[in-house]
Design a protein around this motif. Structure first.
Motif, mmCIF file in Angstrom:
data_model
loop_
_atom_site.group_PDB
_atom_site.id
_atom_site.type_symbol
_atom_site.label_atom_id
_atom_site.label_comp_id
_atom_site.label_asym_id
_atom_site.label_seq_id
_atom_site.Cartn_x
_atom_site.Cartn_y
_atom_site.Cartn_z
ATOM 1 N N LEU A 26 0.823 -1.203 0.000
ATOM 2 C CA LEU A 26 0.000 0.000 0.000
ATOM 3 C C LEU A 26 0.859 1.255 0.000
ATOM 4 O O LEU A 26 0.593 2.209 -0.738
ATOM 5 N N THR A 27 1.922 1.251 0.796
ATOM 6 C CA THR A 27 2.844 2.389 0.837
ATOM 7 C C THR A 27 3.503 2.586 -0.529
ATOM 8 O O THR A 27 3.602 3.710 -1.027
ATOM 9 N N SER A 28 3.924 1.483 -1.126
ATOM 10 C CA SER A 28 4.568 1.547 -2.440
ATOM 11 C C SER A 28 3.618 2.111 -3.492
ATOM 12 O O SER A 28 3.990 2.991 -4.281
ATOM 13 N N TYR A 29 2.387 1.632 -3.497
ATOM 14 C CA TYR A 29 1.396 2.118 -4.467
ATOM 15 C C TYR A 29 1.090 3.595 -4.235
ATOM 16 O O TYR A 29 0.959 4.364 -5.191
ATOM 17 N N THR A 30 0.984 3.989 -2.979
ATOM 18 C CA THR A 30 0.679 5.385 -2.657
ATOM 19 C C THR A 30 1.799 6.309 -3.121
ATOM 20 O O THR A 30 1.544 7.359 -3.724
ATOM 21 N N VAL A 31 3.040 5.919 -2.868
ATOM 22 C CA VAL A 31 4.187 6.729 -3.302
ATOM 23 C C VAL A 31 4.220 6.822 -4.820
ATOM 24 O O VAL A 31 4.466 7.894 -5.389
ATOM 25 N N THR A 32 3.942 5.717 -5.494
ATOM 26 C CA THR A 32 3.929 5.712 -6.960
ATOM 27 C C THR A 32 2.871 6.671 -7.502
ATOM 28 O O THR A 32 3.137 7.458 -8.417
ATOM 29 N N VAL A 33 1.670 6.617 -6.932
ATOM 30 C CA VAL A 33 0.585 7.499 -7.396
ATOM 31 C C VAL A 33 0.933 8.959 -7.129
ATOM 32 O O VAL A 33 0.772 9.814 -8.018
ATOM 33 N N LEU A 34 1.425 9.265 -5.937
ATOM 34 C CA LEU A 34 1.765 10.650 -5.618
ATOM 35 C C LEU A 34 2.891 11.181 -6.505
ATOM 36 O O LEU A 34 2.831 12.325 -6.972
ATOM 37 N N ALA A 35 3.911 10.352 -6.749
ATOM 38 C CA ALA A 35 5.011 10.776 -7.616
ATOM 39 C C ALA A 35 4.510 11.029 -9.035
ATOM 40 O O ALA A 35 4.916 12.004 -9.678
ATOM 41 N N THR A 36 3.622 10.173 -9.515
ATOM 42 C CA THR A 36 3.070 10.346 -10.862
ATOM 43 C C THR A 36 2.253 11.634 -10.951
ATOM 44 O O THR A 36 2.379 12.394 -11.920
ATOM 45 N N VAL A 37 1.439 11.894 -9.948
ATOM 46 C CA VAL A 37 0.618 13.112 -9.942
ATOM 47 C C VAL A 37 1.504 14.353 -9.911
ATOM 48 O O VAL A 37 1.273 15.309 -10.661
ATOM 49 N N VAL A 38 2.519 14.343 -9.072
ATOM 50 C CA VAL A 38 3.435 15.499 -8.991
ATOM 51 C C VAL A 38 4.163 15.689 -10.315
ATOM 52 O O VAL A 38 4.288 16.820 -10.816
ATOM 53 N N PHE A 39 4.638 14.593 -10.908
ATOM 54 C CA PHE A 39 5.340 14.690 -12.183
ATOM 55 C C PHE A 39 4.451 15.334 -13.246
ATOM 56 O O PHE A 39 4.864 16.259 -13.946
ATOM 57 N N PHE A 40 3.212 14.842 -13.377
ATOM 58 C CA PHE A 40 2.332 15.384 -14.409
ATOM 59 C C PHE A 40 1.904 16.817 -14.097
ATOM 60 O O PHE A 40 1.737 17.628 -15.023
ATOM 61 N N ALA A 41 1.749 17.164 -12.827
ATOM 62 C CA ALA A 41 1.407 18.540 -12.471
ATOM 63 C C ALA A 41 2.530 19.485 -12.896
ATOM 64 O O ALA A 41 2.280 20.533 -13.499
ATOM 65 N N VAL A 42 3.774 19.107 -12.599
ATOM 66 C CA VAL A 42 4.921 19.939 -12.990
ATOM 67 C C VAL A 42 5.040 19.976 -14.516
ATOM 68 O O VAL A 42 5.264 21.046 -15.108
ATOM 69 N N PHE A 43 4.884 18.839 -15.159
ATOM 70 C CA PHE A 43 4.986 18.771 -16.615
ATOM 71 C C PHE A 43 3.979 19.710 -17.280
ATOM 72 O O PHE A 43 4.331 20.511 -18.152
ATOM 73 N N PHE A 44 2.717 19.616 -16.866
ATOM 74 C CA PHE A 44 1.695 20.449 -17.498
ATOM 75 C C PHE A 44 1.853 21.920 -17.126
ATOM 76 O O PHE A 44 1.514 22.802 -17.931
ATOM 77 N N ALA A 45 2.382 22.218 -15.945
ATOM 78 C CA ALA A 45 2.647 23.607 -15.583
ATOM 79 C C ALA A 45 3.725 24.187 -16.493
ATOM 80 O O ALA A 45 3.606 25.324 -16.975
#
Length: 60
Positions: A26-45
């Motif tokens: 669960l921790t691994s999946y949560t970190v993966t999702v959060l990292a992906t969201v942050v990456f795409f937020a920065v990318f689109f910004a």
């Protein structure tokens, strides 16, 4: 009313069959999702900023 109670009993029975992830998974999946969201937020910004600057240059 009986149908509603039966529904919730059935839901409870099915939930006991679910294979829940372990804490480490669960921790691994949560970190993966959060990292992906942050990456795409920065990318689109960055893309948005680039397009905005390009439009500003064209319109001036």
């Amino acid at each position: 009313m009986q149908r509603i109670l039966k529904f919730f009993r059935d839901v409870g029975r099915e939930m006991r069959k679910v294979s829940w992830p372990k804490r480490k998974e669960l921790t691994s999946y949560t970190v993966t999702v959060l990292a992906t969201v942050v990456f795409f937020a920065v990318f689109f910004a960055v893309v948005d900023l680039g397009i905005s600057e390009l439009i500003r240059l064209i319109l001036e």
